[in-house]
Design a protein around this motif. Sequence first.
Motif, PDB file in Angstrom:
ATOM      1  N   SER C  53       0.819  -1.217   0.000  1.00 30.15           N
ATOM      2  CA  SER C  53       0.000   0.000   0.000  1.00 30.15           C
ATOM      3  C   SER C  53       0.849   1.261   0.000  1.00 30.15           C
ATOM      4  CB  SER C  53      -0.937   0.014   1.210  1.00 30.15           C
ATOM      5  OG  SER C  53      -0.227   0.369   2.371  1.00 30.15           O
ATOM      6  N   ARG C  54       2.106   1.137   0.433  1.00 29.06           N
ATOM      7  CA  ARG C  54       3.039   2.278   0.422  1.00 29.06           C
ATOM      8  C   ARG C  54       3.868   2.329  -0.842  1.00 29.06           C
ATOM      9  NH1 ARG C  54       5.605   0.774   6.166  1.00 29.06           N
ATOM     10  NH2 ARG C  54       3.958   1.632   7.470  1.00 29.06           N
ATOM     11  N   ALA C  55       3.630   1.379  -1.744  1.00 26.05           N
ATOM     12  CA  ALA C  55       4.464   1.305  -2.938  1.00 26.05           C
ATOM     13  C   ALA C  55       5.936   1.251  -2.546  1.00 26.05           C
ATOM     14  CB  ALA C  55       4.185   2.476  -3.884  1.00 26.05           C
ATOM     15  N   ASP C  56       6.240   0.571  -1.432  1.00 21.19           N
ATOM     16  CA  ASP C  56       7.616   0.436  -0.960  1.00 21.19           C
ATOM     17  C   ASP C  56       8.212  -0.827  -1.599  1.00 21.19           C
ATOM     18  OD1 ASP C  56       9.942  -0.249   0.431  1.00 21.19           O
ATOM     19  OD2 ASP C  56       9.166   0.383   2.367  1.00 21.19           O
ATOM     20  N   ARG C  58      11.191  -2.189  -1.941  1.00 16.14           N
ATOM     21  CA  ARG C  58      12.136  -3.044  -1.210  1.00 16.14           C
ATOM     22  C   ARG C  58      11.398  -3.940  -0.217  1.00 16.14           C
ATOM     23  NH1 ARG C  58      14.993  -2.418   3.566  1.00 16.14           N
ATOM     24  NH2 ARG C  58      17.123  -3.214   3.605  1.00 16.14           N
TER      25      ARG C  58
END
Lengths: 116, 116, 116, 116, 116, 116
Positions: C53-56, C58
């Motif tokens: 959801s954070r487009a993180d 890694r």
Amino acid sequence: MKGDVYYGKGIRELEGEYTDLYEVVSDLNSAVWNGKVLDYKTQKLIAIGIAASRADARATKKQIRSAIEVLGITKDEIVDVLRVVLLTSGMPAFSKSLQILNSVVEAIEEGKEDKA
Amino acid sequence: MKGDVYYGKGIRELEGEYTDLYEVVSDLNSAVWNGKVLDYKTQKLIAIGIAASRADARATKKQIRSAIEVLGITKDEIVDVLRVVLLTSGMPAFSKSLQILNSVVEAIEEGKEDKA
Amino acid sequence: MKGDVYYGKGIRELEGEYTDLYEVVSDLNSAVWNGKVLDYKTQKLIAIGIAASRADARATKKQIRSAIEVLGITKDEIVDVLRVVLLTSGMPAFSKSLQILNSVVEAIEEGKEDKA
Amino acid sequence: MKGDVYYGKGIRELEGEYTDLYEVVSDLNSAVWNGKVLDYKTQKLIAIGIAASRADARATKKQIRSAIEVLGITKDEIVDVLRVVLLTSGMPAFSKSLQILNSVVEAIEEGKEDKA
Amino acid sequence: MKGDVYYGKGIRELEGEYTDLYEVVSDLNSAVWNGKVLDYKTQKLIAIGIAASRADARATKKQIRSAIEVLGITKDEIVDVLRVVLLTSGMPAFSKSLQILNSVVEAIEEGKEDKA
Amino acid sequence: MKGDVYYGKGIRELEGEYTDLYEVVSDLNSAVWNGKVLDYKTQKLIAIGIAASRADARATKKQIRSAIEVLGITKDEIVDVLRVVLLTSGMPAFSKSLQILNSVVEAIEEGKEDKA
């Protein structure tokens, strides 16, 4: 002392019901606020900066209030933190945090007058 | 001096083409890094905390590198900043920033050895 | 077992130099992945949802890879997590996570073929 | 049934004035909450985790309330979701969500007593 | 035409395997890019602003490239979007997006020269 | 005119006490809202999109109100902005902003009736 963290209501209620969580939250706080080299005040200023940069009203208010009341951090020092917030996070976060700072400072001063 | 900010390529290219933007960015930097009471080093530690709390690799790397190279901030001091990041922002932001810190420190040390 | 968390390089390097931090990170992991009622797999699906959801990139990659390799979570199950990401966080986060999922699944399958 | 989504006021008002938007929001909800393999309850736990990780009070409250009232999800299950939030998103998001959980549970119990 | 959205690889692969998701993503795109009153170009500028304000490199690059190539949006127009990003989101988001803009413009111009 | 920015209380109070900050905030506003090519209205729509995409209630409300009152932007135009928010940022941000839009429009209409 550093270890003296004032938990909000949510965390305090963990103590009875979810003991393992309460303990790890306590340990986490101890490990964080006992840096090797930076003093508590500097770490607190960093925590204010992080909360303010997210425009998180609740966390910003809590951090600013305990900074002033417990650590004697001044309004000018917090405005210097908010300068970094303006640069890194823009006007909405800066302006919201500034208003929170003003209202916390006002509330503390009124409290002092009431006691005087 | 405080005013000596090292802009990235994107900002430097503003100077010719978008002069009004370049000027306001310069003024903003001057107003931010010249706090009334906090010194530059403390403000820099706050900027590292904000960048790291967002898990913003690019900004974290830039802030950490200039902190070490220009201001002589130590690895231990930055780990103390990252303690606050762990508490306020969780493991992914903490772990990513820790790796960036390690790789920046390593790169700087290798650079020194190469010159020696 | 739940306690078997595979730390990234940054965290493992804490062990020698910053023992107190390493210990609190270990304790935190133990307290988190040992929920009272939800099983590890459900908690892992939640962790994937939060990272995606954070487009993180890694964190999403790390969570998806260990979900598939260690817990045997399937591609269809992760796509069902990403449905919630699409609804709550929009297309950029959804589309980025979908690509990460596809590339992780592909890499694992290639790895199996290489061994066969 | 899965398709039974309770829209907030803002969305319901779309129905007359912006029919195309209302329809796509409905279709989106149907596509999301009808995963291939995960059940509705697991998807709901993921949605709670995402809302809580952002410290989004409004969304967290809505998700927790419908989770308890419509799906019979328990407080212990939601605390297990919040464990993942503590690890991935830090104390402010965890502590805020914990307070929301406590107040929702309290409000539901009071409602039951009033009816009894 | 508005409906002509160029999906990334992740979304295109949905078409065969997860048809219901592919259809809802298509419908969502149609409902979004067919506003009642704003033209496609204005909506695209808004999408660039949102992506850039998050310092989301992947989404910013995609939005800027299709803005220039498909809609003929100019560099000056995108810099005017980034002014709003500077004000609302701070220097790291602004500076990162500016560099992406410069590199996209450069790549497009090189592409044209190669064909000439 | 573009330069006419209506500052919130926090910013106005800077004027006496922190003059350097007040000036840089003014200059920043001037540089942002005087784009080379986009008109003020388009920049305002972008600012609404950015505030709404973050589900930042305070900033979204301020932007929407001044958009309608000062620039005569219509409800339909803002709904078209929120379409982009739905696509890029998901339902919670969309639904929250929609409710803010509805309540601002209602408050303005009631204000007009009171004066009539």
